[in-house]
Design an enzyme around this catalytic site. Structure first.
Site, mmCIF file in Angstrom:
data_model
loop_
_atom_site.group_PDB
_atom_site.id
_atom_site.type_symbol
_atom_site.label_atom_id
_atom_site.label_comp_id
_atom_site.label_asym_id
_atom_site.label_seq_id
_atom_site.Cartn_x
_atom_site.Cartn_y
_atom_site.Cartn_z
ATOM 1 N N ARG A 38 -2.599 -37.922 -12.520
ATOM 2 C CA ARG A 38 -1.399 -37.681 -13.350
ATOM 3 C C ARG A 38 -1.651 -36.652 -14.449
ATOM 4 N NH1 ARG A 38 -1.000 -43.433 -13.215
ATOM 5 N NH2 ARG A 38 0.252 -44.071 -11.428
ATOM 6 N N LYS A 91 5.496 -23.889 -15.423
ATOM 7 C CA LYS A 91 6.225 -24.333 -14.225
ATOM 8 C C LYS A 91 5.238 -24.271 -13.079
ATOM 9 C CE LYS A 91 11.195 -23.451 -14.095
ATOM 10 N NZ LYS A 91 12.276 -22.575 -13.590
ATOM 11 N N GLU A 139 9.633 -8.672 -12.480
ATOM 12 C CA GLU A 139 9.780 -9.697 -13.532
ATOM 13 C C GLU A 139 9.705 -9.049 -14.925
ATOM 14 O OE1 GLU A 139 10.656 -12.734 -12.710
ATOM 15 O OE2 GLU A 139 9.474 -13.519 -11.020
ATOM 16 N N LYS A 179 8.794 -14.661 -22.636
ATOM 17 C CA LYS A 179 8.624 -15.929 -21.899
ATOM 18 C C LYS A 179 8.177 -17.042 -22.856
ATOM 19 C CE LYS A 179 7.407 -18.264 -17.859
ATOM 20 N NZ LYS A 179 7.705 -18.250 -16.446
ATOM 21 N N GLU A 220 13.548 -26.800 -19.189
ATOM 22 C CA GLU A 220 14.729 -26.146 -18.623
ATOM 23 C C GLU A 220 15.998 -26.978 -18.770
ATOM 24 O OE1 GLU A 220 15.220 -23.004 -14.977
ATOM 25 O OE2 GLU A 220 14.174 -24.847 -14.547
ATOM 26 N N ARG A 259 16.132 -22.006 -20.847
ATOM 27 C CA ARG A 259 15.117 -21.517 -19.905
ATOM 28 C C ARG A 259 15.728 -20.977 -18.602
ATOM 29 N NH1 ARG A 259 9.077 -23.743 -18.703
ATOM 30 N NH2 ARG A 259 8.573 -22.093 -17.224
ATOM 31 N N ASN A 300 15.578 -17.332 -14.797
ATOM 32 C CA ASN A 300 15.899 -17.347 -13.363
ATOM 33 C C ASN A 300 16.837 -16.200 -12.995
ATOM 34 O OD1 ASN A 300 16.261 -19.486 -10.811
ATOM 35 N ND2 ASN A 300 14.629 -19.965 -12.246
ATOM 36 N N HIS A 338 17.126 -14.818 -9.449
ATOM 37 C CA HIS A 338 16.344 -15.695 -8.578
ATOM 38 C C HIS A 338 17.188 -16.512 -7.605
ATOM 39 C CE1 HIS A 338 13.110 -14.522 -11.166
ATOM 40 N NE2 HIS A 338 12.240 -15.296 -10.543
ATOM 41 N N HIS A 385 15.383 -16.150 -4.299
ATOM 42 C CA HIS A 385 14.715 -17.244 -3.587
ATOM 43 C C HIS A 385 15.284 -17.403 -2.181
ATOM 44 C CE1 HIS A 385 13.035 -19.584 -7.322
ATOM 45 N NE2 HIS A 385 12.300 -18.544 -6.979
ATOM 46 N N HIS A 400 7.594 -12.073 -3.932
ATOM 47 C CA HIS A 400 8.601 -12.670 -4.800
ATOM 48 C C HIS A 400 9.350 -11.600 -5.608
ATOM 49 C CE1 HIS A 400 10.298 -15.642 -7.559
ATOM 50 N NE2 HIS A 400 9.779 -14.992 -8.579
HETATM 51 N N1 LIG Z 1 5.687 -20.713 -12.059
HETATM 52 C C1 LIG Z 1 6.469 -19.716 -12.438
HETATM 53 O O1 LIG Z 1 7.081 -19.738 -13.506
HETATM 54 C C2 LIG Z 1 6.574 -18.526 -11.556
HETATM 55 C C3 LIG Z 1 7.112 -17.340 -12.063
HETATM 56 C C4 LIG Z 1 7.191 -16.236 -11.238
HETATM 57 C C5 LIG Z 1 6.699 -16.295 -9.937
HETATM 58 N N2 LIG Z 1 6.163 -17.456 -9.495
HETATM 59 C C6 LIG Z 1 5.575 -17.532 -8.144
HETATM 60 O O2 LIG Z 1 4.488 -16.612 -8.073
HETATM 61 C C7 LIG Z 1 4.298 -16.222 -6.725
HETATM 62 C C8 LIG Z 1 4.168 -14.725 -6.651
HETATM 63 O O3 LIG Z 1 3.044 -14.322 -7.379
HETATM 64 P P1 LIG Z 1 2.342 -12.912 -7.108
HETATM 65 O O4 LIG Z 1 3.354 -11.849 -7.067
HETATM 66 O O5 LIG Z 1 1.208 -12.829 -8.044
HETATM 67 O O6 LIG Z 1 1.870 -13.045 -5.597
HETATM 68 P P2 LIG Z 1 0.556 -13.642 -4.917
HETATM 69 O O7 LIG Z 1 -0.002 -14.768 -5.665
HETATM 70 O O8 LIG Z 1 0.938 -13.861 -3.504
HETATM 71 O O9 LIG Z 1 -0.463 -12.419 -5.005
HETATM 72 C C9 LIG Z 1 -0.134 -11.207 -4.399
HETATM 73 C C10 LIG Z 1 -1.316 -10.665 -3.573
HETATM 74 O O10 LIG Z 1 -2.272 -10.105 -4.447
HETATM 75 C C11 LIG Z 1 -3.572 -10.606 -4.129
HETATM 76 N N3 LIG Z 1 -4.361 -10.549 -5.365
HETATM 77 C C12 LIG Z 1 -4.235 -11.342 -6.451
HETATM 78 N N4 LIG Z 1 -5.005 -10.885 -7.442
HETATM 79 C C13 LIG Z 1 -5.639 -9.788 -6.975
HETATM 80 C C14 LIG Z 1 -6.541 -8.869 -7.557
HETATM 81 N N5 LIG Z 1 -6.920 -8.962 -8.830
HETATM 82 N N6 LIG Z 1 -7.001 -7.863 -6.780
HETATM 83 C C15 LIG Z 1 -6.602 -7.725 -5.487
HETATM 84 N N7 LIG Z 1 -5.703 -8.561 -4.900
HETATM 85 C C16 LIG Z 1 -5.234 -9.573 -5.651
HETATM 86 C C17 LIG Z 1 -3.295 -11.969 -3.587
HETATM 87 O O11 LIG Z 1 -4.386 -12.445 -2.830
HETATM 88 C C18 LIG Z 1 -2.038 -11.702 -2.757
HETATM 89 O O12 LIG Z 1 -2.383 -11.186 -1.510
HETATM 90 C C19 LIG Z 1 5.508 -16.734 -5.966
HETATM 91 O O13 LIG Z 1 5.143 -17.881 -5.256
HETATM 92 C C20 LIG Z 1 6.489 -17.091 -7.051
HETATM 93 O O14 LIG Z 1 7.370 -18.111 -6.672
HETATM 94 C C21 LIG Z 1 6.084 -18.553 -10.266
HETATM 95 O O1 LIG Z 2 9.699 -19.847 -15.895
HETATM 96 C C1 LIG Z 2 10.819 -20.005 -15.427
HETATM 97 O O2 LIG Z 2 11.572 -20.889 -15.833
HETATM 98 C C2 LIG Z 2 11.331 -19.123 -14.358
HETATM 99 O O3 LIG Z 2 12.411 -19.357 -13.842
HETATM 100 C C3 LIG Z 2 10.478 -17.972 -13.958
HETATM 101 C C4 LIG Z 2 10.758 -17.424 -12.579
HETATM 102 O O4 LIG Z 2 10.355 -16.070 -12.582
HETATM 103 C C5 LIG Z 2 9.951 -18.119 -11.491
HETATM 104 O O5 LIG Z 2 10.062 -17.414 -10.276
HETATM 105 C C6 LIG Z 2 10.204 -19.590 -11.289
HETATM 106 O O6 LIG Z 2 9.237 -20.170 -10.440
HETATM 107 C C7 LIG Z 2 11.527 -19.883 -10.672
HETATM 108 O O7 LIG Z 2 11.818 -21.174 -10.998
HETATM 109 P P1 LIG Z 2 12.577 -22.199 -10.073
HETATM 110 O O8 LIG Z 2 12.694 -23.392 -10.954
HETATM 111 O O9 LIG Z 2 13.900 -21.600 -9.718
HETATM 112 O O10 LIG Z 2 11.732 -22.418 -8.884
HETATM 113 ZN ZN LIG Z 3 10.213 -15.264 -10.629
#
Ligand SMILES: NC(=O)c1ccc[n+]([C@@H]2O[C@H](COP(=O)([O-])OP(=O)(O)OC[C@H]3O[C@@H](n4cnc5c(N)ncnc54)[C@H](O)[C@@H]3O)[C@@H](O)[C@H]2O)c1
Ligand SMILES: O=C(O)C(=O)C[C@@H](O)[C@H](O)[C@H](O)COP(=O)(O)O
Ligand SMILES: [Zn+2]
Length: 363
Positions: free
Chosen positions: A124, A146, A188, A230, A240, A244, A248, A251, A255, A267
């Site tokens: 947890r 998130k 982003e 952010k 959210e 927050r 999105n 998105h 998505h 993404h």
């Molecule tokens: N939690 C959140 O608030 C939030 C916000 C935005 C996006 N996301 C999520 O993030 C993901 C997208 O992230 P992303 O764009 O970083 O993609 P990703 O994690 O898929 O990475 C992109 C590519 O870059 C490679 N890579 C990473 N670091 C590297 C480095 N230093 N050198 C060479 N290659 C490298 C990875 O292996 C991959 O092939 C999605 O799943 C999206 O939903 C989450």
């Molecule tokens: O931090 C947040 O809140 C965001 O919405 C950031 C987004 O860029 C991100 O892709 C997030 O994962 C989307 O959120 P979700 O709740 O729609 O999955």
């Molecule tokens: Zn995003």
């Protein structure tokens, strides 16, 4: 933002579970200290693309911690699956990880989303340090607490709000990142420009090459400005409840496109199209001026990001959007702008208007 020691900028997220985001170069020497003395064992979750870095970090941390394990997970979106989370839980169980141990997410947003989810769910909640290695991870995925994974039905449908102990954004780690990945991350960055920070858009418009070159001061400034937006939003509304939702922007459709493309698209690339759609919707169902809609196309186009999607895909996209987390009682909700830096929720729009806006981005 406070300058720490000449090399790192510190950006604070306040509220329950406050934490600090460090931005700079050559910051990985401080990982052990950031994790803290009470930590005994560490699991580093990473992909093969940053495998060497993970090995180096392990060697470094072995000086300070009893056991340092590596969990290599599948690349990109394939990491965000329950089977991969189960693989990590198994490693943690077999190594007897307790609540005084820690997980590091080292990689792009997909890895930090997964590692965050594993940290939130193991016992947890165990200590989580995020070390993003992509632009997108640094400005967005790793910094806001998130976490989550995908299911067959949609994107990020399972997850938790879980604050990291700290986030370290070492921009030197971006040296190995492919150009298209940098640009995908800039979707982003541009998002923050549209919803909150015009300076971001102006910097991209002034010189897109310098803005997206990780060695320039302009680039660093954009990373800091993005994280600052952010952090401000997350500090005010971690779970959210309202504000927050503006993060999105783009998105809802973005998505749905990722789902339609079976998560083979980046993404940021999908979110780029989603923002152009949201701008068209803001113009049709709201009051967004034509010039601001055009500015979406010019900024995102300058970044080499896509602006349209095939016409025949609308029915499938609409069905997927009904499952969006922002939807309430079957009613779709979008973030739209009334102007730059003036975002708001738009709900209950007639489906014909949604489709009409889609025609404006249909290829
Ligand atoms: N939690 C959140 O608030 C939030 C916000 C935005 C996006 N996301 C999520 O993030 C993901 C997208 O992230 P992303 O764009 O970083 O993609 P990703 O994690 O898929 O990475 C992109 C590519 O870059 C490679 N890579 C990473 N670091 C590297 C480095 N230093 N050198 C060479 N290659 C490298 C990875 O292996 C991959 O092939 C999605 O799943 C999206 O939903 C989450
Ligand atoms: O931090 C947040 O809140 C965001 O919405 C950031 C987004 O860029 C991100 O892709 C997030 O994962 C989307 O959120 P979700 O709740 O729609 O999955
Ligand atoms: Zn995003």
């Amino acid at each position: 933002m406070t300058q720490q020691d000449g090399t790192a900028i510190g950006i604070e997220v306040t509220g329950d579970g406050a934490y600090s985001i460090s931005v700079g170069r050559d910051l990985l020497g401080g990982v052990a200290e950031t994790l803290g003395e009470r930590v005994n064992k560490v699991l580093i979750v990473h992909t093969s693309t940053v495998g060497r870095l993970a090995e180096e970090l392990r060697t470094e941390l072995q000086r300070d911690f009893a056991q340092v394990l590596l969990a290599e997970v599948p690349d990109a979106e394939s990491a965000k699956r329950v089977e991969v989370a189960a693989f990590c839980w198994k490693l943690l169980g077999q190594a007897d990880f307790t609540r005084s141990d820690a997980i590091i997410g080292l990689g792009g947003g997909a890895v930090t989303d997964l590692a965050g989810f594993v940290a939130a769910t193991w016992l947890r909640g165990v200590r989580l340090l995020q070390i993003p290695t992509t632009v997108l991870g640094m400005v967005d995925a790793a910094v806001g607490g998130k976490t989550g994974i995908n299911t067959a039905e949609g994107k990020n449908l399972v997850g938790a709000f879980y604050a990291p102990h700290a986030v370290i954004c070492d921009t030197g780690l971006l040296e190995t990142l492919a150009r298209n990945e940098i640009l995908a991350g800039f979707a982003e960055v541009a998002k923050y420009g549209f919803i909150a920070e015009p300076e971001i858009l102006e910097t991209i418009e002034r010189d897109v090459d310098r803005a997206t070159d990780p060695t320039t001061p302009e680039f660093l400034r954009l990373i800091e400005l993005s994280i600052a937006v952010k952090a401000r939003v997350v500090s005010e509304d971690f779970r959210e409840g309202g504000l927050r939702e503006i993060l999105n922007y783009g998105h809802t459709l973005g998505h749905a496109i990722e789902h339609a493309e079976r998560y083979q698209w980046r993404h940021g690339v999908a979110v780029s199209i989603g923002m152009v759609y949201a701008a068209e919707l803001g113009r049709m169902a709201g009051q967004l001026p034509d010039a601001v809609v055009d500015r979406h196309r010019s900024v995102l186009g300058a970044l080499g990001l896509p602006l349209s999607y095939p016409a025949g895909r609308w029915p499938g996209l609409l069905a997927t959007m009904q499952r969006d987390k922002k939807a309430r009682a079957g009613m779709l909700r979008f973030i739209v702008l009334d102007d730059i830096a003036k975002p708001r929720v738009l709900a209950g729009v007639d489906e014909s208007v949604l489709q009409f806006a889609y025609q404006e981005i249909a290829a």
